[in-house]
Design an enzyme around this catalytic site. Structure first.
Site, short mmCIF file in Angstrom:
data_model
loop_
_atom_site.label_atom_id
_atom_site.label_comp_id
_atom_site.label_asym_id
_atom_site.label_seq_id
_atom_site.Cartn_x
_atom_site.Cartn_y
_atom_site.Cartn_z
N GLY A 126 1.10 -1.62 -0.37
CA GLY A 126 -0.29 -0.08 0.06
C GLY A 126 0.87 1.50 -0.57
O GLY A 126 2.08 1.49 0.34
N CYS A 127 0.24 1.95 0.09
CA CYS A 127 1.09 3.43 -0.30
C CYS A 127 1.69 4.07 1.51
O CYS A 127 2.97 4.54 1.40
CB CYS A 127 0.12 4.82 -1.27
SG CYS A 127 -1.56 5.00 -0.64
N PHE A 128 0.86 4.29 2.07
CA PHE A 128 0.68 4.48 3.15
C PHE A 128 1.86 3.49 3.85
O PHE A 128 2.63 4.10 4.51
CB PHE A 128 0.06 4.46 4.38
CG PHE A 128 -0.63 5.84 4.32
CD1 PHE A 128 -0.45 7.01 3.99
CD2 PHE A 128 -2.10 6.25 4.33
CE1 PHE A 128 -0.51 8.92 4.97
CE2 PHE A 128 -2.66 7.39 4.32
CZ PHE A 128 -2.39 8.35 4.77
N ALA A 129 2.10 2.39 3.04
CA ALA A 129 2.58 1.47 3.86
C ALA A 129 4.03 1.19 3.89
O ALA A 129 5.16 1.17 4.18
CB ALA A 129 2.36 -0.44 3.93
#
Length: 324
Positions: free
Chosen positions: A134-137
């Site tokens: 994921g992007c935040f991840a």
């Protein structure tokens, strides 16, 4: 030259993936599958590609492509793979969250490797299927992995990150349309964001103690990019922390340590992650910045494809930011 297929090509990640693959010297787009736009030009959904391709959306898939990218909404990749089958030699790169957690990583006898190259490069190189992070991840893990490996995350970690409106997808919602988002900032899903699961699994993969992750995500009034800050107790010096990070990322193609404070324009439209360290009393502040659609999604997916097929890791991804 490998043949690629894209499932769900009308969204933001699909559009960025098409843009990258059109200019990739080792890859050819065989089809872009869409149930709602079959027969229409790609540029009808992605106006930035007008004049760059004559491709049209397809209502059929070619099960013999070398690699297929799944750019579907979360939960939809599983159902699509149940109903559609590819050849045994077709590699799969999924951009949803369907297969990121260890408990969900095996599907129809195929194991999905978590596709963060800075963590799993060797496993990615031999993988048949990838669960793209994921992007935040991505932004948060890249900021914290060196500390996790060194066993320096035993205390609680406070994380604050702001993302652009493209992180919410192309579908309109109350918090994504212009009148609401412009000149506005807000938090959402405090301490419960869905990316915390994959972040926790990666940080715990070194077998060292990891404190509680207290993550507050924010909606920004801009279109793309993620700026994440994380701080935790740290007894070492700033020079020791800088060496720790430099050593960890010495072979990373896209993750770089900056001595200067960061801003988003440094990384927007690139596959880069920039990291900055700051020491205050007994706290270490780690700032990381990425483009949520590239290093946080489509760019990282192509980076994984490059590793899987033995291409140079940076192939097709040497993109320059527009900082002016």
């Amino acid at each position: 030259m490998i043949k690629t297929g894209i499932i769900g090509g009308s969204g933001y990640t699909g559009g960025e993936l098409i843009r990258i693959l059109l200019n990739h010297p080792q890859a050819q787009i065989d089809f872009v599958y869409s149930t709602t736009r079959a027969g229409k030009p790609i540029s009808s959904a992605h106006q930035d590609l007008l004049g760059l391709t004559d491709l049209q959306f397809s209502g059929e898939i070619n099960p013999e492509v070398d690699v297929v990218f799944l750019c579907l909404g979360h939960g939809n990749s599983t159902s699509f793979l149940k109903e559609n089958h590819f050849s045994a030699s077709t590699k799969v790169i999924d951009l949803s969250n369907d297969f990121r957690l260890q408990a969900d990583s095996v599907f129809n006898g195929q194991r999905f490797i978590y596709g963060l190259p800075e963590l799993n490069r060797s496993s990615i190189q031999s993988a048949e299927a990838i669960a793209n992070p994921g992007c935040f991840a991505t932004a948060i893990q890249l900021g914290l992995l060196p500390l996790a490996k060194a066993g320096l995350l035993g205390e609680d970690v406070h994380i604050n990150a702001v993302t652009g409106s493209t992180g919410a997808g192309v579908g309109l919602s109350e918090t994504s349309h212009f009148s609401w988002r412009n000149n506005n900032v807000s938090w959402y899903k405090p301490f419960t964001h869905q990316h915390l699961g994959e972040i926790g699994e990666s940080l715990n993969s070194y077998g060292k103690s990891v404190g509680k992750l207290m993550f507050l995500p924010n909606r920004g009034n801009f279109t793309r990019g993620i700026l994440a800050t994380a701080y935790t107790k740290y007894s070492g010096t700033l020079d020791e922390a800088s060496k720790l990070y430099s050593d960890f990322y010495k072979d990373a193609a896209f993750t770089h340590i900056s001595d200067e404070e960061l801003h988003l324009k440094q990384v927007v439209n690139t596959n880069q992650c920039h990291i900055h360290l700051h020491k205050h009393d007994d706290l270490l502040l780690v700032t990381s910045a990425i483009d949520n659609l590239l290093k946080g999604a489509s760019g990282q997916a192509v980076q994984n494809m490059n590793l899987m097929f033995g291409f140079p890791e940076t192939e097709g991804l040497l993109l320059k930011a527009g900082v002016f």
